[in-house]
Scaffold this active site. Structure first.
Site, PDB file in Angstrom:
ATOM      1  N   LYS A  39       5.768  -3.601  -1.724  1.00 52.70           N
ATOM      2  CA  LYS A  39       5.827  -4.383  -2.964  1.00 52.70           C
ATOM      3  C   LYS A  39       7.279  -4.753  -3.266  1.00 52.70           C
ATOM      4  O   LYS A  39       8.212  -4.194  -2.675  1.00 52.70           O
ATOM      5  CB  LYS A  39       5.215  -3.596  -4.129  1.00 52.70           C
ATOM      6  CG  LYS A  39       3.763  -3.172  -3.884  1.00 52.70           C
ATOM      7  CD  LYS A  39       2.776  -4.350  -3.975  1.00 52.70           C
ATOM      8  CE  LYS A  39       1.495  -4.110  -3.221  1.00 52.70           C
ATOM      9  NZ  LYS A  39       0.394  -3.547  -3.956  1.00 52.70           N
TER      10      LYS A  39
HETATM   11  C1  LIG Z   1      -1.034  -3.104  -4.047  1.00 55.14           C
HETATM   12  C2  LIG Z   1      -2.029  -3.590  -5.028  1.00 55.14           C
HETATM   13  C3  LIG Z   1      -2.810  -2.709  -5.799  1.00 55.14           C
HETATM   14  C4  LIG Z   1      -2.938  -1.222  -5.533  1.00 55.14           C
HETATM   15  O1  LIG Z   1      -1.807  -0.501  -5.437  1.00 55.14           O
HETATM   16  P1  LIG Z   1      -1.752   0.858  -4.564  1.00 55.14           P
HETATM   17  O2  LIG Z   1      -0.450   1.436  -4.970  1.00 55.14           O
HETATM   18  O3  LIG Z   1      -1.810   0.467  -3.122  1.00 55.14           O
HETATM   19  O4  LIG Z   1      -2.891   1.712  -4.974  1.00 55.14           O
HETATM   20  C5  LIG Z   1      -3.616  -3.244  -6.803  1.00 55.14           C
HETATM   21  N1  LIG Z   1      -3.686  -4.560  -7.012  1.00 55.14           N
HETATM   22  C6  LIG Z   1      -2.985  -5.444  -6.286  1.00 55.14           C
HETATM   23  C7  LIG Z   1      -3.104  -6.896  -6.587  1.00 55.14           C
HETATM   24  C8  LIG Z   1      -2.148  -4.990  -5.249  1.00 55.14           C
HETATM   25  O5  LIG Z   1      -1.466  -5.882  -4.531  1.00 55.14           O
END
Ligand SMILES: *Cc1c(COP(=O)(O)O)cnc(C)c1O
Length: 370
Positions: free
Chosen positions: A188
């Site tokens: 991210k």
């Molecule tokens: C990455 C992501 C999540 C979930 O996050 P995690 O930390 O992997 O559990 C939820 N929604 C979106 C749109 C994402 O890109």
């Protein structure tokens, strides 16, 4: 062969924080204090202030953050939550885990964001929450979502996992709804070195509820007032996140420059539809998503040339096996289905060089020209 170009180059990003992380981790190790501690509280404070809300509660991952945000807002059995079909599966999973039923809506073709015009047709007194997803790094049209939510007494829970630092009309995502969830998954824009996430809100009562949920329903040691979870932000992750947060604005502006460069390089290329930024948005380009015909072949050619292109996401929520019980069929969300077959995420990260981008576009041009 040329060096591979990854979708995201985490090694390049680590180099810029390596010393700070090593120093911070040495301090954690010296105390062997791995849970809680001043590092977690410091990061929560820093991130809340960066986003512009009063409260940030660090949790174990973004999916838990979404579930806790929903539960804190009172979402539970018998409730419905509205969310886009074009999102990562976690958005829908969190709804089911909170005991509620996901109600899907389509997205719009140009941005891939939730189709706000479809909301009025699906909300009712059963709707407890609307969950806009700020997909690919740009905000949903929040000002058109709030009135619909208000009309049925629903809360607006932002999925801000892909949008750290993105703004809409000057307001940072995470501060646009009643409560928001974000993810610090390593890839991210603000990524930890493992799983991590957070809930953001301006509402002290909601923040307190999330604090209980993340720690066994426990307001103080060995006092348990409700069934909770074990999902805290690790101290070692808080150290990484504080170091990276200080560089987030620079990283996001480097992403914007890279996106601009792709736009220029792809301008004259027939057969490639470039991403659209909605009016009022300052995006952070979590992903640079183009559309091409014959996508799977184009993707395979890019990958074969060492280019780490990807697809986000190849199967919309309603066509996944896990959400088959919702009873949808192909054709229910035509725009999401169309995009799923055409979208292609090109490598994009703050450190990507113009030469790397030119090579991506060269290979892409050859592939779409066939
Ligand atoms: C990455 C992501 C999540 C979930 O996050 P995690 O930390 O992997 O559990 C939820 N929604 C979106 C749109 C994402 O890109």
């Amino acid at each position: 062969m040329n060096n591979p170009i990854p979708l995201v180059d985490l090694a390049a990003q680590h180099a810029s924080v390596a010393d700070e992380v090593a120093e911070g981790w040495a301090a954690v190790l010296a105390k062997t204090a791995f849970i809680g501690g001043p590092q977690v509280a410091a990061f929560e404070q820093e991130f809340a202030s960066y986003v512009g809300v009063d409260h940030c509660v660090g949790v174990g991952n973004g999916t838990d953050a979404l579930e806790f945000a929903l539960r804190a807002a009172g979402v539970g059995a018998g409730d419905e939550c509205v969310l886009p079909a074009n999102t990562f599966i976690a958005t829908a999973e969190a709804v089911v885990r909170a005991g509620a039923v996901p109600v899907l809506v389509d997205c719009v073709a140009d941005t891939g964001l939730i189709d706000v015009d479809a909301l009025a047709g699906v909300v009712s007194e059963r709707t407890a929450a609307i969950i806009p997803v700020h997909l690919y790094g740009q905000a949903a049209q929040i000002e058109l979502i709030h009135p619909v939510a208000e009309s049925v007494g629903a809360v607006v829970v932002e999925d801000a996992a892909q949008s750290q630092g993105a703004r809409r009309n000057g307001v940072t995502t995470g501060a646009l709804g009643h409560i928001a969830a974000t993810s610090f998954y390593p890839g991210k824009n603000l990524g930890a070195y493992g799983d991590a996430g957070a809930v953001l809100t301006g509402d002290a009562r909601l923040a307190e509820r999330v604090r209980l949920l993340r720690e066994h329903g426990s307001p103080s040691k060995y006092v348990h007032t409700e069934i909770g979870f074990n999902s805290r932000l690790d101290t070692v992750q808080a150290v990484v996140l504080s170091a990276k947060l200080r560089r987030l604005e620079d990283g996001n502006s480097a992403r914007r420059q890279a996106a601009f460069r792709y736009g220029k390089l792809l301008e004259e290329l027939p057969g490639v539809v470039t991403p659209v930024v909605a009016e009022g948005n300052e995006p952070v380009w979590h992903l640079y998503v183009v559309r091409v015909a014959d996508r799977d072949r184009v993707l395979a050619e890019l990958n074969a040339a060492g280019i780490g292109a990807g697809v986000h996401y190849p199967v919309p929520v309603h066509l996944t096996g896990s959400f088959a019980p919702l009873g949808h069929t192909r054709g229910d969300f035509p725009v999401s289905e169309l995009l799923a077959g055409e979208i292609l995420s090109l490598p994009l990260f703050p450190e990507i060089t113009p030469a790397q981008q030119e090579r991506v576009v060269d290979v892409l041009a050859r592939a779409v020209g066939r």
